[in-house]
Scaffold this active site. Structure first.
Site, PDB file in Angstrom:
ATOM      1  N   LYS A  88     -51.147  -2.892  16.116  1.00 50.76           N
ATOM      2  CA  LYS A  88     -50.699  -4.154  15.509  1.00 50.76           C
ATOM      3  C   LYS A  88     -51.009  -5.353  16.394  1.00 50.76           C
ATOM      4  O   LYS A  88     -51.027  -6.493  15.920  1.00 50.76           O
ATOM      5  CB  LYS A  88     -49.205  -4.089  15.193  1.00 50.76           C
ATOM      6  N   HIS A 147     -45.222   2.267  16.258  1.00 46.21           N
ATOM      7  CA  HIS A 147     -44.889   1.237  15.280  1.00 46.21           C
ATOM      8  C   HIS A 147     -45.017  -0.140  15.932  1.00 46.21           C
ATOM      9  O   HIS A 147     -45.643  -1.037  15.365  1.00 46.21           O
ATOM     10  CB  HIS A 147     -43.472   1.456  14.747  1.00 46.21           C
ATOM     11  N   GLU A 164     -38.072   1.945  20.220  1.00 48.00           N
ATOM     12  CA  GLU A 164     -39.119   2.960  20.088  1.00 48.00           C
ATOM     13  C   GLU A 164     -39.423   3.612  21.435  1.00 48.00           C
ATOM     14  O   GLU A 164     -39.629   4.834  21.514  1.00 48.00           O
ATOM     15  CB  GLU A 164     -40.386   2.352  19.501  1.00 48.00           C
ATOM     16  N   CYS A 193     -41.416  -1.313   5.914  1.00 47.80           N
ATOM     17  CA  CYS A 193     -42.579  -1.125   6.786  1.00 47.80           C
ATOM     18  C   CYS A 193     -42.935   0.346   6.996  1.00 47.80           C
ATOM     19  O   CYS A 193     -43.941   0.651   7.640  1.00 47.80           O
ATOM     20  CB  CYS A 193     -42.325  -1.797   8.123  1.00 47.80           C
ATOM     21  N   PHE A 247     -37.169  -1.836   7.731  1.00 43.08           N
ATOM     22  CA  PHE A 247     -35.856  -2.418   7.463  1.00 43.08           C
ATOM     23  C   PHE A 247     -35.084  -1.488   6.521  1.00 43.08           C
ATOM     24  O   PHE A 247     -35.652  -0.904   5.597  1.00 43.08           O
ATOM     25  CB  PHE A 247     -35.989  -3.784   6.802  1.00 43.08           C
ATOM     26  N   HIS A 253     -48.839  -7.188  11.653  1.00 44.05           N
ATOM     27  CA  HIS A 253     -48.011  -6.180  10.995  1.00 44.05           C
ATOM     28  C   HIS A 253     -48.229  -6.243   9.486  1.00 44.05           C
ATOM     29  O   HIS A 253     -47.848  -7.217   8.834  1.00 44.05           O
ATOM     30  CB  HIS A 253     -46.548  -6.431  11.341  1.00 44.05           C
TER      31      HIS A 253
END
Length: 426
Positions: free
Chosen positions: A346, A314, A325, A174, A411, A351
């Protein structure tokens, strides 16, 4: 004899500006449509239509709607490329037209293509696997491999538009789109190219992809109220919502852009990237890796925490990721953290995985350009562990943005932060 500080001696001096934007998203198939949807706080998440999702736990996604690849490619090329390439091609054409940038024999070697994708042509892979199982190996398409491999979007863009400079595909889950933008930024800073086409693309709303993310309990199952499913920082969030699309930028060396009279949306001034070295999917405790990425981007940009007004977070709406975050932001910005306007776009698009960083950077460049920051939808009951920050809930806000960060975490522990600021000739 005076000695040179190696960090100072090697620091690139060329400035890099954003001169063109392209966007194909669940809330608009052009930068103008995308921006109007952000202004309106419009959500593009709904029931899946790309395939029969009735057997899936998660039956919602942020799909691109009303998109016809034949508007951008001829019929033969459409048949020989995957949807993630179609989306990238459309957004790139938009970005080049927006920048009024033309690639010719004279400048082709000075134009790079650095593109990110997390998964690539998974739709083709799934379709060809079915053909293999039902009809045998001799019925598989000879175009399967070049349609499937992740680098083909970057390759096709170069072929189609004639860009002969450095060409690469960044695959960091991502974080891919933001990683690609940062890498393109560095190429221009170092003087290797004068311009670059960069960003991210993804088209992973497919049966197997959705099944895989669902099996790891990463997806929201709020199927009855899809527009409320992606709720970053909210107490009742239950996972992310898959999206698809492409966000593409034209970056140029400042003097090159000024010489041709290009309009400038914003300047990219910093790039920080780190690794958690912690876990396949979970962030490091306290958001330690994300915090280091933000600090590196600020240092690279020559910015102090108090210089920043806005963060495009994010913020995927996952229980663990959002908290990490927030912890990272509080760690980096300290007393200034509550004064930041933090947007989770998002909540409107879902996403986009490898395309997320491209779209987030387009949104942030537009926020700086227009002096308006997007909202975070569905933030009805802030998670107690996410309190104390301004997430611009429900409605966007008019405000001057001199400097902003874009966060992207993937990830594998990949953390990327980009620093943008309002362009000033000085």
């Amino acid at each position: 004899m005076a000695t040179l500080d190696p960090a100072t001696a090697l620091r690139p001096t060329r400035r890099v500006v954003i001169t063109g934007l392209g966007a194909v998203t669940p809330i608009g198939n052009s930068p103008a449509e995308f921006w109007q949807s952000l202004l309106a706080g419009r959500c593009g998440i709904g029931p899946i239509t790309h395939f029969d999702a009735s057997r899936h736990d998660c039956r919602i996604a942020g799909e691109v709607k009303g998109f016809d690849p034949l508007d951008y490619l001829d019929r033969k090329d459409v048949k020989r490329t995957d949807r993630f390439v179609h989306l990238a091609m459309a957004a790139t054409r938009q970005a080049l037209e927006d920048a009024d940038f033309h690639i010719t024999d004279l400048n082709a070697e000075q134009v790079g293509v650095i593109l990110g994708t997390g998964i690539g042509g998974i739709r083709v892979l799934e379709e060809q696997q079915t053909i293999y199982l039902q009809k045998g190996p001799d019925r598989c398409s000879p175009f399967m491999v070049p349609m499937m491999i992740a680098n083909m979007a970057a390759g096709h863009l170069a072929i189609h538009f004639g860009a002969k400079g450095p060409n690469s595909c960044t695959v960091t889950a991502c974080a891919s789109g933001s990683n690609a933008i940062g890498d393109a930024f560095r190429l221009i800073q170092r003087g290797e190219v004068q311009a670059a086409i960069t960003g991210g693309t993804e088209a992973a709303v497919t049966p197997l992809s959705m099944a895989g993310f669902s099996a790891m309990k990463a997806l929201s199952t709020r199927n009855d109220t899809p527009e409320q499913a992606c709720r970053p920082f909210d107490r009742d969030r239950d996972g992310f919502v898959m999206g698809e699309g492409a966000g593409i930028l034209v970056l140029e060396e400042l003097e090159h852009a000024r010489a041709r009279g290009a309009k400038i949306y914003a300047e990219i001034v910093g790039y920080g990237l780190t690794c958690d070295a912690h876990h396949m999917t979970n962030p490091a405790p306290g958001g330690e890796g994300a915090a280091r990425a933000m600090r590196l981007a600020l240092k690279d940009a020559g910015l102090q925490p108090g210089d920043v007004q806005h963060i495009n977070a994010h913020a995927t709406s996952t229980p663990v990721g959002d908290i990490a975050e927030v912890q990272a932001i509080k760690s980096v910005f300290g007393e200034h953290a509550p004064r930041l306007a933090i947007s989770a776009t998002k909540s409107m698009t879902g996403h986009l995985l490898g395309g997320a960083g491209g779209i987030a950077t387009v949104a942030t460049a537009l926020a700086i350009h227009h002096g308006w920051v997007p909202p975070t939808l569905n933030l009805d009951n802030p998670d107690p562990e996410c309190e104390g920050l301004d997430f611009v809930p429900h409605k966007g806000r008019q405000m001057a943005v001199e400097a902003a960060l874009v966060n992207a975490f993937g990830f594998g522990g990949h953390n990327v932060t980009l620093a943008l600021r309002r362009y000033s000739p000085a």
